[in-house]
Design an enzyme around this catalytic site. Structure first.
Site, PDB file in Angstrom:
ATOM      1  N   ASP A  58     -31.592  -7.633  26.278  1.00 52.19           N
ATOM      2  CA  ASP A  58     -30.836  -8.234  27.373  1.00 52.19           C
ATOM      3  C   ASP A  58     -30.017  -9.357  26.739  1.00 52.19           C
ATOM      4  OD1 ASP A  58     -29.706  -9.010  29.759  1.00 52.19           O
ATOM      5  OD2 ASP A  58     -31.588  -9.057  30.882  1.00 52.19           O
TER       6      ASP A  58
HETATM    7  C1  NOJ Z   1     -28.254 -10.249  32.066  1.00 49.65           C
HETATM    8  C2  NOJ Z   1     -28.847  -9.286  33.039  1.00 49.65           C
HETATM    9  O1  NOJ Z   1     -30.234  -9.476  33.094  1.00 49.65           O
HETATM   10  C3  NOJ Z   1     -28.553  -7.838  32.680  1.00 49.65           C
HETATM   11  O2  NOJ Z   1     -29.020  -7.021  33.713  1.00 49.65           O
HETATM   12  C4  NOJ Z   1     -27.098  -7.630  32.451  1.00 49.65           C
HETATM   13  O3  NOJ Z   1     -26.844  -6.287  32.125  1.00 49.65           O
HETATM   14  C5  NOJ Z   1     -26.618  -8.567  31.346  1.00 49.65           C
HETATM   15  N1  NOJ Z   1     -26.884  -9.945  31.753  1.00 49.65           N
HETATM   16  C6  NOJ Z   1     -25.153  -8.403  31.034  1.00 49.65           C
HETATM   17  O4  NOJ Z   1     -24.384  -8.891  32.073  1.00 49.65           O
END
Ligand code: NOJ
Length: 735
Positions: free
Chosen positions: A261
């Site tokens: 993530d």
């Molecule tokens: C953090 C989020 O938890 C995730 O779901 C997302 O894909 C990424 N940011 C990118 O925006």
């Protein structure tokens, strides 16, 4: 491609004339096998320098590229800069893409055809935009805690329903040519302190609840998985060899790649050796700290990370790219996330949103057939949730406010609305046809609402409850909901209106359950329409149900309790060590708590009768011991018994029913009293009958015991019902 026949899909194809193609086997596939993809990847790998390899597995840095995540291109093998983009319900940061129904709303349709079509349309839009990896679907959070801010991005707290929805969505997306990303892996059930807190999940609970839908994702050949921010049993998810190397790659045979993530990586070598394969976005959000890139190259040179590990990362990433056919004429991304522009890629995909908006609606209360409406003389439409926010549906970045009608939550899992049909817009159109006079009060002022409602034949009160991702706080909800109450004084609004109008219809748009005890038994509240998070076609789908052009057929994908405490789970202020098998209905059943509306519940304008349960097959007890492949031992996925039942539409109008199969295990297994293990959606004309077919895989009768899936011996009860508490037929399987 498909390793097994999806129970629901197979039965749907047999038992009804669908308006959508249910024979997915004939649809065009952009996918080859993993083996073929790996052999291409191995050939390509031989041509790469260590610099190329590191560029393939490291993001270019935060906002260093047009997509939310980008990697380096390698010209010598024709490999592009990979474009990774949110999200689970549509393309983020693009105007002109479709704002689909949210995951939780897709789940409430229980319609695998619609769910698959949604996946396919998502994938088609991503491909047109040159997006290689679309960051969805979501199986974590699963929905352990009803106030969890991002629960609505996924498919609800039942792992079986979520698993089927994951599989259908992933196959739909990947067949359209985009790589799917199953996220967030794992135990990421809250927004509060998500980047520091730990989830201490026992092995059995992990397998039977939280890992379950990720296993479906792996079995569906998902290209990538995203490790979450939190710790699991003391170690950050993206640094955790136990969950990446062992659970996902060894046990489940995952052949794609694990990406972090955004900024969820903590070390250079720890993450590499734990099995992480790609870092995103490649730097921290200050664009300073870079853990892979040159640092990974040095770690290889110093021997802290084996060259073979980096080769494995690269092979996984390349194989996933080949798997979905992106090596052949894939478009190049032309949009820019950091400057939202217009790209008309929606096509006719709104048809799917309209169908889901409609078929995901759950009718909770309908006293004396108050609904459907039939050319009423006058109606009042009340509440800020009835209209598009005066500043516009996209006024707040990432939908980070709750003004106007609610059709998605907030955070990275959102899209720009190309348009948004609000309840009042669609009701007005219908009223005009019917010659109905409409009075409105489109704020949440109780007095004004009551005076608008006073002289109307019917009062339609629209209320909501919102939540989202923790980087935005809305009306003092920091992602997670502060409680399960309606927002904007919704209870008082409903009560004030119901006080003056004997035919009050409540429409709720919500990210998850709300407590409605203060008005649910009010006799003047004659109907409650649970309208979920429908996406851009919200009002149109609502009118389809309110006026009965379609009978409601949605069922709750979670329990609605009488008090928040009944769920027994709360947002943890530090680490969370309260994990057991009893979440949502599993707990209500075990503790004998009466819910307000149970899991799987939903009314219709017609009636269905259930008869003729039949069971075939003779499962054997003991562990799954088949050859290990993608998804684990092959026999885990084999059908070992099949339950059928006859469902008859015994009412006066056409409708669709979702018969559900619940399995109770032998008491020695110490499982929840019953668990969902099958469902169908049967569309039946008045008087017509259909057969619900529930194939039970070995997996569906297994429990996780001493490191393996075991079918316990003893008596299993199989219950077929219209909800988890409206069981119509029962049978027994003795193993
Ligand atoms: C953090 C989020 O938890 C995730 O779901 C997302 O894909 C990424 N940011 C990118 O925006």
């Amino acid at each position: 491609m498909r390793g097994y026949i999806v129970p629901v899909l197979a039965s749907v194809a047999l038992s009804r004339a669908s308006t959508l193609p249910s024979d997915h086997s004939s649809s065009k596939r952009a996918v080859i096998s993993w083996d073929d993809a790996y052999s291409k990847a191995t050939t390509a790998l031989a041509k790469l320098s260590i610099g190329d390899k590191v560029g393939i597995v490291s993001g270019t840095g935060w906002q260093a590229g047009n997509c939310v995540g980008n990697t380096k291109a390698v010209g010598s093998i024709g490999y592009p800069s990979l474009c990774l983009q949110d999200g689970p319900l549509g393309i983020r940061y693009v105007m002109g893409a479709t704002a689909f129904s949210a995951g939780i709303h897709a789940a409430s349709t229980w319609d695998v055809d619609l769910i698959r079509e949604r996946g396919s349309f998502l994938g088609q839009e991503a491909k047109q935009l040159g997006i290689h990896v679309q960051l969805g679907p979501v199986a974590g959070p699963l929905g352990k805690i009803p106030t969890g801010g991002r629960n609505w991005e996924g498919f609800g707290p039942d792992p079986y329903l979520t698993g089927i929805a994951m599989q259908e969505t992933i196959e739909g997306m990947q067949e359209a040519g985009v790589q799917a990303c199953a996220k967030h892996y794992i135990g990421n059930e809250q927004e509060l302190n998500r980047e520091t807190m730990g989830s201490n999940v026992p092995d059995r609970v992990m397998h039977e609840l939280y890992l379950w839908p990720f296993a479906d994702a792996v079995k569906a050949n998902v290209a990538s998985v995203m490790c979450s921010y939190n710790k699991i049993n003391g170690t950050y998810a993206c640094e955790n060899g136990g969950i990446i190397n062992k659970l996902l790659k060894e046990e489940l045979g995952f052949r794609g790649y694990m990406m972090s993530d955004w900024n969820a990586q903590h070390t250079t070598t720890g993450s590499a050796n734990a099995g992480m394969d790609m870092t995103m976005p490649g730097s921290d959000f200050n664009k300073k700290n870079v853990l892979w890139g040159a640092a990974l190259q040095s770690a290889v040179q110093s021997g802290q990370v084996q060259q073979s590990r980096v080769d494995d990362m690269v092979k996984r990433v390349l194989a996933a790219w080949y798997l979905v056919g992106q090596d052949k004429g894939y478009p190049t991304a032309t949009f820019n996330s950091w400057k939202i522009g217009s790209q008309n890629v929606g096509g006719n995909h709104k048809t799917n949103v309209r169908s889901m908006a409609r078929d995901g609606i759950v009718l909770l209360k309908n006293t004396a057939n108050a609904l459907p409406l039939s050319k009423p003389k006058s109606i009042a439409v009340i509440g800020s949730d009835a209209i598009v926010a005066p500043k516009g549906a996209n006024a707040c970045a990432d939908r980070g406010c709750n003004d106007g009608t609610l059709a998605m939550g907030w955070g990275s899992g959102t899209a720009e609305f190309p348009y948004l049909v609000a309840p009042l817009d669609a009701i007005k159109t219908q009223a005009q046809k019917d010659g109905t006079s409409v009075t409105t009060s489109t704020n949440d002022n109780a007095q004004q609402g009551a005076s608008a409602a006073q002289n109307a034949d019917y009062a339609i009160v629209c209320v909501n409850s919102d939540s989202g991702e923790g980087y935005i706080t809305v009306e003092s909800n920091a992602g997670d909901r502060k409680n399960l109450n309606l927002w904007h004084n919704g209870d008082a609004l409903v009560q004030a209106v119901a006080q003056v109008n004997k035919k009050t219809i409540v429409v709720v748009h919500s990210v998850g359950p709300v407590i409605m005890e203060s008005w649910i038994d009010n006799p003047n509240v004659v109907a409650v329409v649970w309208a979920g998070l429908p996406g851009q076609e919200s009002g149109n789908g609502l009118v389809d149900i309110l006026y009965g052009s379609t009978s409601p057929s949605g069922k709750l994908p979670y329990t609605i309790a009488k008090t928040q405490q009944d769920y027994g789970t709360n947002i943890a202020s530090g680490d969370d060590s309260t994990w057991d098998l009893f979440i949502d209905y599993r707990r209500f059943d075990q503790q004998k708590i009466e819910p307000r509306f149970e899991f799987g519940f939903g009314l219709s304008y017609t009636n269905f009768t259930y008869s003729d349960i039949a069971i075939t097959g003779k499962p054997t007890s003991g562990p799954a011991s088949g050859t290990r492949g993608v998804g684990g031992p092959a026999d885990l996925w084999e059908t070992v018994a099949t339950v059928t039942a006859k469902i008859t539409n015994s009412g006066g109008v056409a409708g669709a029913e979702v018969p559900q199969l619940y399995v109770g295990y032998p008491s020695s297994a110490q499982t929840p009293p019953q668990q969902l293990r099958g469902f169908n959606k049967l569309k039946l004309d008045a008087g017509a009958s259909g057969t619900a077919t529930f194939p039970l895989r070995r997996r569906d009768l297994s429990v996780w015991q001493n490191g393996q899936w075991v079918v316990p011996s003893g008596d299993f009860t199989v219950s077929v019902g219209a909800s988890s508490r409206d069981i119509r037929l029962t049978g027994k399987i003795t193993v």
